[in-house]
Structures are given as structure tokens and as C-alpha cells.
Design a protein around this motif. Structure first.
Motif, PDB file in Angstrom:
ATOM      1  N   SER A 175       0.831  -1.210   0.000  1.00  0.00           N
ATOM      2  CA  SER A 175       0.000   0.000   0.000  1.00  0.00           C
ATOM      3  C   SER A 175       0.863   1.257   0.000  1.00  0.00           C
ATOM      4  N   GLU A 203      -5.434  -6.842  -8.983  1.00  0.00           N
ATOM      5  CA  GLU A 203      -5.902  -6.015  -7.870  1.00  0.00           C
ATOM      6  C   GLU A 203      -4.939  -4.871  -7.592  1.00  0.00           C
ATOM      7  N   GLU A 206      -5.373  -2.288 -10.634  1.00  0.00           N
ATOM      8  CA  GLU A 206      -6.657  -1.602 -10.779  1.00  0.00           C
ATOM      9  C   GLU A 206      -7.125  -0.917  -9.502  1.00  0.00           C
ATOM     10  N   THR A 207      -6.844  -1.524  -8.350  1.00  0.00           N
ATOM     11  CA  THR A 207      -7.374  -0.997  -7.097  1.00  0.00           C
ATOM     12  C   THR A 207      -6.327  -0.244  -6.298  1.00  0.00           C
ATOM     13  N   VAL A 208      -5.187  -0.899  -6.042  1.00  0.00           N
ATOM     14  CA  VAL A 208      -4.163  -0.278  -5.205  1.00  0.00           C
ATOM     15  C   VAL A 208      -3.470   0.858  -5.960  1.00  0.00           C
ATOM     16  N   GLY A 210      -4.428   2.053  -9.138  1.00  0.00           N
ATOM     17  CA  GLY A 210      -5.495   2.889  -9.667  1.00  0.00           C
ATOM     18  C   GLY A 210      -5.169   3.480 -11.025  1.00  0.00           C
TER      19      GLY A 210
END
Length: 444
Positions: A175, A203, A206-208, A210
Motif C-alpha cells: 500500500s 488487484e 486496478e485498485t491499489v 489505480g
């Protein structure tokens, strides 16, 4: 400068070989294959391709040479390999990055992993290039905006600096790397995901990371199920991509996750090649491999850009003396320690400021800023020394003025380290000054 479609096509055609050198498998065992017919043409580190009778193709690498043959290590499982199976010599296979790779995910060989076509660049780069000449490299540059209060002030990162991020599993390392990728000042971000779990790649992107972070990034990935040859190559390939952009005068942020898995991959390859184990199971050559990778990052020559490198290290049990952590800590320009105890009480990023250091100081900060940094560290250190007594209710106010001051500001300092608001450095120092002013009991 962007390449034309014709130049892309020329690069693709140039990569096609006009002749093939073939050998044959004569022996298997201990995870390696013995091949004859290539010893006069093969070199250490050359890539090969096994052509199996069932039509499968398996990559590999030359590990050892003898007058009568060569030893190779296959990329994947060697089931189905037979005596007499043909082996094609591919030679030294580098990587040819291109400006159009921004926003893309590639593997350790420069092939696309996101399902879209990808053109190779005009120049193929060596995976294990030498760093810029030490006497000709530029000095570290200006302080960078990070989007994180702690790194804008107490642990500054400057252009061309190389720092280590030391953490156990599940402490917020990925993160924090993603926050750097999104917010730290840079023209392009190159991310090496070495031995990453396959389900986490999408993941992370796309998510962490972005869309905002991915737009300026090149992700080079080798998943944990791939061979040690591919996992080790991933870190080298990502660094070669970063060097491509640095030579164009751009500022590159290089994120490696993780150097530990790079070292583990090298250990597997080195032991298969016959190197003896030492350093808690790591071969002696692991030190040189880690240091060579780290030295390639940093400032470039005059007229070139810089590579600001952040290398993550998995430290089981927070053991900062384990071989990989110890080697890397000695060659970098600072280290950041993420503490599980801090993460368990819910503060992220879980930076243990007292165990972390930025070697860009004191030059990266002004005299008043350095005084604030020293004061903040002194308060955190005083609280840390007395924490057990404070938590147990055994400390009496007035016993130690330094501890009294630390108690007054500790909660605010702890919250300040966790701040990731998009403040600039000036605003972050102003907030830090406001917190420190309360140490004397003055609310102003």
C-alpha cells in the motif's frame, strides 16, 4: 522521441534470427539438463529453447560450460524432456523498451500481459548493464513532494536517492509503495513485481495503484509460480526499462517489490549451478547481485535524468540483520522500517521513525527544518523509552520534563506520521511546527 510505425516494424524484423544453432539433450538430473552441440557457440547466461517431441516449447538458460557440452536450467517443469530432444540457442536476449510502454503491464521478456499488442523499441538493452561511471554521476537532486507528511518532513526523499522499505508480510508495504507510485513527483514510474501472487497482480494495478497511478507507470511482473530464472530476470528487466527513460532525461521512480524474492530466485539458480550455500543459505554471489542492482539506480550523467529507487525487503520477524536486509541497508541512501506493532494498533503507514533514516539529511532540509526534525525525533525517543511505565500508570508527571513534553505531543506526532493528505512540503512543516509548539504546554 516517439518511434514511427515503420521504426517499430524494423525493430521487430531485426529481432528475428536468420540462422539457428541446435544441440541435443544427453542427460537430465538434479533439475538441470546436459546438452551437447552448443559448447562452441553458447555463453554463460545465454537463453535457450527446448523443442519437445509433443510440440511444447520450454525456455531455459545456460548455467555452466564444458568442452563437451553445456548445462542448462529450464524455465518450467522438465517433464516430457527426452534424451535427444533438440535445444535451440537463442543467445543473449535483452529487452527493448519503448515510450509507448507507459500504462502497460509486461513480463520479464517485454511481452504484454494485459492482452493488448505491444511494440518493441528500436534498441535492445542489456539486462545487466553497468551503472553510470561513479566519478561522472550527478549528485542527489532536490527534495521531492511525496503526498505523505512524514516523507515530506521527517524522512525526506530527494531526486536520485535510493531507499529501502523494510517490512514483514501484511504490514502495509504494498500500500505504501502504491502511494508513492501515485503521488511522488516523477515523470514515469517503473514497478518490478518479483514473485508476486498471481491473483494480486490485477488487484494491485486496478485498485491499489489505480488509473491515476497506472497512467504514468510501466509494470514488469513475474508471478510466484514462474521459474527462478524468470523471477530474477524481472528485476533486471524493470531496471533496464527505468534506464531507458533516464537516458531520455526523465525522472524515473523505480519501485521493486521485493528484493528478497529477487535474492531467493538468485539463490535457486546459483545452487543449481553448483555454487555453495553460505549466509544462512544464500550463496556468496548474492551480495554482488543485490548491490549491482541497487547501483544501477540513482542519478545519471550530466544531461540525463535520474532514477529514484525504492527497494522493498521482506524481513521475517522484523530481523534487520538477516542477509538480504543487511546487504541492502549498507548500500542504500536510507531505510524505512515498517513495524508490525504499529500496524496492529491501526496506524498506517506503520513507519517506525526511530528505526528509519534518510541519508539525504541534513542537506535536504533548511536549518530550521532540521531543528524541527531533531526535536520531533527527541520527543518520540523520550516517549518510547518511557512508554512501558506510561502505559502501566507508573509514570508520575513532573518526574522528567523531557518525557512530560513528549507525552503532550506524542498523539499528535503519531497522527502526523500517518497523514497522507495532499499537502506540499511547506504545509507539512507548518503543521509539524504547530504540533511541536505544544511540547512546552503553549497552545499557540
Amino acid at each position: 522521441m516517439a518511434q514511427t510505425a515503420f521504426e517499430h516494424l524494423q525493430a521487430e524484423i531485426a529481432a528475428l534470427g536468420s540462422a539457428r544453432s541446435l544441440g541435443r539433450v544427453v542427460q537430465t538430473g538434479a533439475g538441470t539438463l546436459e546438452v551437447v552441440g552448443l559448447s562452441s557457440r553458447a555463453a554463460l547466461g545465454d537463453r535457450v529453447r527446448l523443442l519437445l517431441p509433443d510440440g511444447r516449447r520450454i525456455g531455459g538458460e545456460v548455467l555452466a560450460l564444458r568442452a563437451g557440452g553445456v548445462t542448462i536450467l529450464a524455465d518450467g517443469a522438465a517433464e516430457g524432456v527426452t534424451i535427444g530432444a533438440r535445444v535451440e540457442l537463442l543467445g543473449p536476449v535483452g529487452i527493448a523498451p519503448d515510450d509507448s510502454w507507459k500504462g502497460r503491464i509486461v513480463d520479464a521478456f517485454g511481452a504484454p500481459l494485459d492482452g493488448r499488442p505491444l511494440m518493441r523499441g528500436a534498441v535492445e538493452r542489456s539486462l545487466r548493464a553497468a551503472p553510470p561511471p561513479a566519478a561522472l554521476r550527478k549528485r542527489l537532486g532536490e527534495r521531492l513532494e511525496t503526498g505523505l507528511a512524514a516523507f515530506n518532513t521527517l524522512l525526506p526523499i530527494v531526486r536520485g536517492q535510493r531507499i529501502g522499505l523494510f517490512a514483514g508480510s501484511g504490514v502495509g508495504k504494498s500500500s505504501l509503495l502504491a502511494k508513492f507510485a501515485r503521488a511522488l513527483s516523477a515523470d514515469v514510474v517503473v514497478i518490478a513485481l518479483v514473485g508476486e501472487r498471481g491473483r494480486e497482480l490485477r488487484e494491485f494495478v486496478e485498485t491499489v495503484l489505480g488509473p491515476e497511478g497506472m497512467a504514468r507507470s510501466v509494470v514488469v511482473a513475474a508471478t510466484s509460480d514462474q521459474s527462478p530464472l524468470v523471477r530474477r530476470r524481472c528485476a533486471w528487466a524493470a531496471m533496464a526499462v527505468a534506464e531507458h527513460f533516464r537516458e531520455q532525461g526523465q525522472h524515473v521512480l523505480f519501485l521493486a517489490d521485493s528484493v528478497t524474492r529477487f535474492a531467493e530466485a538468485h539463490r535457486e539458480v546459483a545452487l543449481a549451478a553448483g555454487e555453495s550455500a553460505s549466509l544462512k543459505g544464500y550463496p556468496p554471489s548474492v551480495s554482488q547481485q543485490i548491490m549491482a542492482l541497487a547501483e544501477r539506480a540513482g542519478p545519471g550523467l550530466e544531461g540525463q535524468g535520474d532514477i529514484t529507487g525504492i527497494f522493498s525487503v521482506l524481513v521475517p520477524g522484523s530481523d534487520m540483520e538477516e542477509p538480504v536486509a543487511d546487504i541492502l541497508r549498507g548500500v542504500l541512501d536510507g531505510h524505512v522500517v515498517l513495524d508490525r506493532a504499529i500496524a496492529e494498533r491501526g496506524r498506517y503507514p506503520a513507519v517506525n521513525l526511530l528505526r528509519s533514516v534518510s541519508r539525504s539529511l541534513p542537506h535536504a532540509a533548511s536549518l530550521p527544518e532540521n531543528q524541527m526534525i531533531r526535536q520531533a525525533r527527541a520527543h518520540l525517543g523520550a516517549y518510547d523509552r518511557a512508554e512501558m511505565m506510561i502505559q502501566a500508570g507508573l509514570y508520575s508527571a513532573g518526574s522528567d520534563p523531557q518525557v512530560d513534553a513528549a507525552i503532550r505531543v506524542w498523539a499528535d506526532l503519531d497522527a502526523f506520521i500517518a497523514m497522507d493528505e495532499p499537502e506540499n512540503t511547506e504545509a507539512s512543516f507548518a503543521r509539524l511546527f504547530e504540533i511541536l509548539s505544544r511540547a512546552s504546554g503553549d497552545s499557540g
